[in-house]
Design a protein around this motif. Structure first.
Motif, PDB file in Angstrom:
ATOM      1  N   GLU A 119       0.847  -1.195   0.000  1.00 13.53           N
ATOM      2  CA  GLU A 119       0.000   0.000   0.000  1.00 13.53           C
ATOM      3  C   GLU A 119       0.879   1.240   0.000  1.00 13.53           C
ATOM      4  O   GLU A 119       1.960   1.203   0.602  1.00 13.53           O
ATOM      5  CB  GLU A 119      -0.950  -0.014   1.209  1.00 13.53           C
ATOM      6  CG  GLU A 119      -0.262   0.083   2.565  1.00 13.53           C
ATOM      7  CD  GLU A 119      -1.254   0.222   3.723  1.00 13.53           C
ATOM      8  OE1 GLU A 119      -2.454  -0.074   3.564  1.00 13.53           O
ATOM      9  OE2 GLU A 119      -0.798   0.651   4.807  1.00 13.53           O
ATOM     10  N   PRO A 120       0.480   2.334  -0.674  1.00 17.50           N
ATOM     11  CA  PRO A 120      -0.762   2.476  -1.435  1.00 17.50           C
ATOM     12  C   PRO A 120      -0.783   1.528  -2.639  1.00 17.50           C
ATOM     13  O   PRO A 120       0.210   1.365  -3.314  1.00 17.50           O
ATOM     14  CB  PRO A 120      -0.726   3.939  -1.888  1.00 17.50           C
ATOM     15  CG  PRO A 120       0.725   4.325  -1.899  1.00 17.50           C
ATOM     16  CD  PRO A 120       1.335   3.559  -0.770  1.00 17.50           C
ATOM     17  N   THR A 346      -7.920  16.334  -7.902  1.00 22.14           N
ATOM     18  CA  THR A 346      -6.771  15.495  -7.555  1.00 22.14           C
ATOM     19  C   THR A 346      -7.343  14.166  -7.027  1.00 22.14           C
ATOM     20  O   THR A 346      -8.561  14.004  -6.974  1.00 22.14           O
ATOM     21  CB  THR A 346      -5.937  16.161  -6.441  1.00 22.14           C
ATOM     22  OG1 THR A 346      -6.790  16.322  -5.296  1.00 22.14           O
ATOM     23  CG2 THR A 346      -5.406  17.529  -6.869  1.00 22.14           C
ATOM     24  N   ILE A 347      -6.476  13.267  -6.605  1.00 19.81           N
ATOM     25  CA  ILE A 347      -6.961  12.007  -6.019  1.00 19.81           C
ATOM     26  C   ILE A 347      -6.506  11.935  -4.553  1.00 19.81           C
ATOM     27  O   ILE A 347      -5.305  11.994  -4.271  1.00 19.81           O
ATOM     28  CB  ILE A 347      -6.401  10.787  -6.793  1.00 19.81           C
ATOM     29  CG1 ILE A 347      -6.861  10.778  -8.263  1.00 19.81           C
ATOM     30  CG2 ILE A 347      -6.782   9.475  -6.087  1.00 19.81           C
ATOM     31  CD1 ILE A 347      -8.320  10.479  -8.523  1.00 19.81           C
ATOM     32  N   PRO A 348      -7.464  11.794  -3.619  1.00 20.21           N
ATOM     33  CA  PRO A 348      -7.073  11.576  -2.214  1.00 20.21           C
ATOM     34  C   PRO A 348      -6.674  10.108  -2.045  1.00 20.21           C
ATOM     35  O   PRO A 348      -7.489   9.212  -2.288  1.00 20.21           O
ATOM     36  CB  PRO A 348      -8.363  11.910  -1.439  1.00 20.21           C
ATOM     37  CG  PRO A 348      -9.468  11.677  -2.424  1.00 20.21           C
ATOM     38  CD  PRO A 348      -8.916  11.838  -3.807  1.00 20.21           C
ATOM     39  N   PRO A 349      -5.427   9.836  -1.677  1.00 15.03           N
ATOM     40  CA  PRO A 349      -4.944   8.449  -1.745  1.00 15.03           C
ATOM     41  C   PRO A 349      -5.266   7.566  -0.550  1.00 15.03           C
ATOM     42  O   PRO A 349      -4.894   6.389  -0.548  1.00 15.03           O
ATOM     43  CB  PRO A 349      -3.433   8.634  -1.892  1.00 15.03           C
ATOM     44  CG  PRO A 349      -3.136   9.915  -1.209  1.00 15.03           C
ATOM     45  CD  PRO A 349      -4.360  10.779  -1.347  1.00 15.03           C
ATOM     46  N   SER A 350      -5.953   8.095   0.484  1.00 11.00           N
ATOM     47  CA  SER A 350      -6.162   7.227   1.660  1.00 11.00           C
ATOM     48  C   SER A 350      -6.968   5.981   1.309  1.00 11.00           C
ATOM     49  O   SER A 350      -6.860   4.962   1.990  1.00 11.00           O
ATOM     50  CB  SER A 350      -6.794   7.998   2.818  1.00 11.00           C
ATOM     51  OG  SER A 350      -7.946   8.654   2.403  1.00 11.00           O
ATOM     52  N   VAL A 351      -7.750   6.034   0.212  1.00  6.28           N
ATOM     53  CA  VAL A 351      -8.499   4.827  -0.201  1.00  6.28           C
ATOM     54  C   VAL A 351      -7.572   3.728  -0.729  1.00  6.28           C
ATOM     55  O   VAL A 351      -8.005   2.597  -0.926  1.00  6.28           O
ATOM     56  CB  VAL A 351      -9.551   5.138  -1.298  1.00  6.28           C
ATOM     57  CG1 VAL A 351     -10.695   5.944  -0.747  1.00  6.28           C
ATOM     58  CG2 VAL A 351      -8.928   5.837  -2.502  1.00  6.28           C
ATOM     59  N   PHE A 352      -6.307   4.071  -0.948  1.00  5.50           N
ATOM     60  CA  PHE A 352      -5.352   3.057  -1.431  1.00  5.50           C
ATOM     61  C   PHE A 352      -4.578   2.414  -0.272  1.00  5.50           C
ATOM     62  O   PHE A 352      -3.558   1.756  -0.483  1.00  5.50           O
ATOM     63  CB  PHE A 352      -4.344   3.674  -2.409  1.00  5.50           C
ATOM     64  CG  PHE A 352      -4.969   4.440  -3.552  1.00  5.50           C
ATOM     65  CD1 PHE A 352      -6.135   3.999  -4.160  1.00  5.50           C
ATOM     66  CD2 PHE A 352      -4.378   5.610  -4.025  1.00  5.50           C
ATOM     67  CE1 PHE A 352      -6.710   4.710  -5.218  1.00  5.50           C
ATOM     68  CE2 PHE A 352      -4.946   6.322  -5.078  1.00  5.50           C
ATOM     69  CZ  PHE A 352      -6.111   5.868  -5.668  1.00  5.50           C
ATOM     70  N   TYR A 353      -5.031   2.682   0.956  1.00  2.00           N
ATOM     71  CA  TYR A 353      -4.385   2.124   2.151  1.00  2.00           C
ATOM     72  C   TYR A 353      -5.423   1.376   2.978  1.00  2.00           C
ATOM     73  O   TYR A 353      -6.571   1.832   3.080  1.00  2.00           O
ATOM     74  CB  TYR A 353      -3.827   3.243   3.035  1.00  2.00           C
ATOM     75  CG  TYR A 353      -2.627   3.989   2.487  1.00  2.00           C
ATOM     76  CD1 TYR A 353      -1.346   3.735   2.958  1.00  2.00           C
ATOM     77  CD2 TYR A 353      -2.788   4.980   1.525  1.00  2.00           C
ATOM     78  CE1 TYR A 353      -0.253   4.436   2.467  1.00  2.00           C
ATOM     79  CE2 TYR A 353      -1.697   5.689   1.029  1.00  2.00           C
ATOM     80  CZ  TYR A 353      -0.428   5.414   1.514  1.00  2.00           C
ATOM     81  OH  TYR A 353       0.650   6.115   1.028  1.00  2.00           O
ATOM     82  N   VAL A 354      -5.037   0.251   3.569  1.00  2.00           N
ATOM     83  CA  VAL A 354      -5.912  -0.393   4.554  1.00  2.00           C
ATOM     84  C   VAL A 354      -5.253  -0.459   5.929  1.00  2.00           C
ATOM     85  O   VAL A 354      -5.901  -0.802   6.913  1.00  2.00           O
ATOM     86  CB  VAL A 354      -6.323  -1.830   4.120  1.00  2.00           C
ATOM     87  CG1 VAL A 354      -7.331  -1.791   2.981  1.00  2.00           C
ATOM     88  CG2 VAL A 354      -5.109  -2.673   3.754  1.00  2.00           C
TER      89      VAL A 354
END
Ligand code: PMP
Ligand code: GLN
Length: 384
Positions: A119-120, A346-354
């Motif tokens: 992740e991300p 832009t893209i908020p990247p927290s959705v690419f983390y678990v």
């Protein structure tokens, strides 16, 4: 309807962040530095080749695993650029890398299996593992260079682990996995008899003379690795959705089983055009790489004039920036404020983390955009 008909396996699924941010960009007429696609056309000569294919009657179903000339073009460039030998039976042409990922994960992952992801991660890995009933186990790539802790990876592996997914060059960070990192991953895969799925869609987008290292080039890995790539990135035609998976015949046969019941075969004239495009790869690549390196430099230099601190990427067409923590609480608030009030998506990247919270401190920007789009978007961010 009183009854809920949805299968449980889709219960945690929401609209992808890429589609969400592109819709907001449209709604707010914002400059779109979010979703990863070029805002300029791919080469005219590839379009002409597709039209020629259509006019010469290449309009019916292709063979399920892809037309021979495209498979040959793919094996030829793997030999020429990476000194890797593949047979035509080891290549499957898919509806983009997205379908190659889906078909591969469906072919090998079943309930109870664990899959290691860094992740991300690219969001479809999580969705595909979930659809297959598997369990994703995350290992975090940490700032500033997005390297990972070797012990964290070692400790993530147990008897249930079946696969490790690698993505190099990496979306969203632009990291290129080092030879040392790839060799370490390989040593664990060999020791524990694991499959490695390597997503190399940005294989030709490396900067500052960095070389792309295919996972299959590491000793002992060719027989346990599935390599996925996409002409959408290499030739700037994301909408054509021509991707492919390459793996030894036993693994390829398993992937083909899913592929034949997912799409059966993919767009015939576009496959012919891409076979032609690969035959011109040597001529095409220097310009392509130069263009993207200049765009990488442009966005980086423009960002230096803002309060968003860029992490210079070595590959892909994405750049991560740290958000000013005294102004925004997290990535979601920053992305929403930027699109609604400043007119830049832009893209908020927290959705690419678990696992880690690090995503909350950053935003991802795409620089596969006209120079004027990049300048316009970053100047809007400079007003923050
Ligand atoms: N993997 C990664 C890392 C990507 O960034 C993308 C698309 N941006 C894909 C896979 C999907 O590729 P395609 O559009 O060919 O389906
Ligand atoms: N891969 C693209 C990105 O990272 C998005 C592709 C998609 O929306 N499916 O932005």
């Amino acid at each position: 309807m009183g009854k809920i008909f949805n299968a449980n396996r889709i219960s945690s699924m929401t609209t992808s962040i890429f589609a969400t941010m592109s819709k907001l960009a449209f709604d707010y007429k914002a400059t779109n530095l979010g979703q990863g696609f070029p805002d300029f056309d791919g080469p005219q000569w590839i379009m002409d080749a597709a039209y020629e294919a259509m006019k010469s009657g290449k309009n019916q179903y292709a063979p399920s695993s892809g037309i021979l000339s495209l498979k040959k073009a793919i094996t030829d460039y793997h030999k020429k650029y990476y000194d890797l030998d593949w047979s035509l039976d080891e290549v499957i042409v898919t509806a983009g890398a997205t379908e190659a990922l889906f078909s591969t994960i469906m072919a090998f992952i079943e309930p109870g299996d664990e899959v290691i992801i860094f992740e991300p991660f690219y969001d479809s890995y999580l969705a595909d593992i979930t659809l297959a009933g598997g369990t994703p186990i995350a290992v975090t790539l940490r700032k500033p260079d997005f390297s990972f802790d070797f012990d964290e990876l070692t400790n993530a592996i147990n008897d249930r682990t079946k696969m490790i997914i690698v993505n190099t060059p990496h979306n969203p960070t632009g990291k290129i996995f080092t030879k040392n990192e790839l060799e370490y991953i390989a040593s664990l895969a060999i020791k524990h008899d694991l499959l490695v799925l390597t997503d190399e869609v940005y294989e030709f987008l490396t900067f500052d003379n960095e070389a792309h290292i295919p996972m299959t080039s590491i000793d002992g890995m060719k027989k346990r690795t599935i390599t996925i790539s996409s002409t959408g990135k290499t030739f700037g035609m994301t909408g054509w959705k021509i991707g492919y998976a390459i793996a030894n015949e036993t693994l390829a046969t398993a992937i083909q089983k899913v592929h034949q019941w997912t799409t059966f075969a993919v767009n015939t004239p576009a496959q012919h055009a891409m076979a032609y495009a690969f035959s011109k790869l040597d001529d095409y690549l220097p310009e392509f790489r130069k263009l993207y390196q200049e765009k990488r430099n442009l966005i980086y230099n423009e960002l230096l004039k803002t309060k968003f601190i860029p992490h210079k990427p070595l590959g892909s067409y994405f750049i991560m920036v740290d958000i000013p923590s005294n102004i925004f609480a997290d990535d979601t608030q920053a992305a929403m404020t930027l699109v609604k009030e400043y007119g830049v998506a832009t893209i908020p990247p927290s959705v690419f983390y678990v696992k880690s919270d690090e995503g909350k401190t950053m935003l991802r920007l795409c620089f596969a955009k006209e120079d004027k789009t990049i300048i316009d978007g970053i100047r809007k961010m400079a007003k923050v």
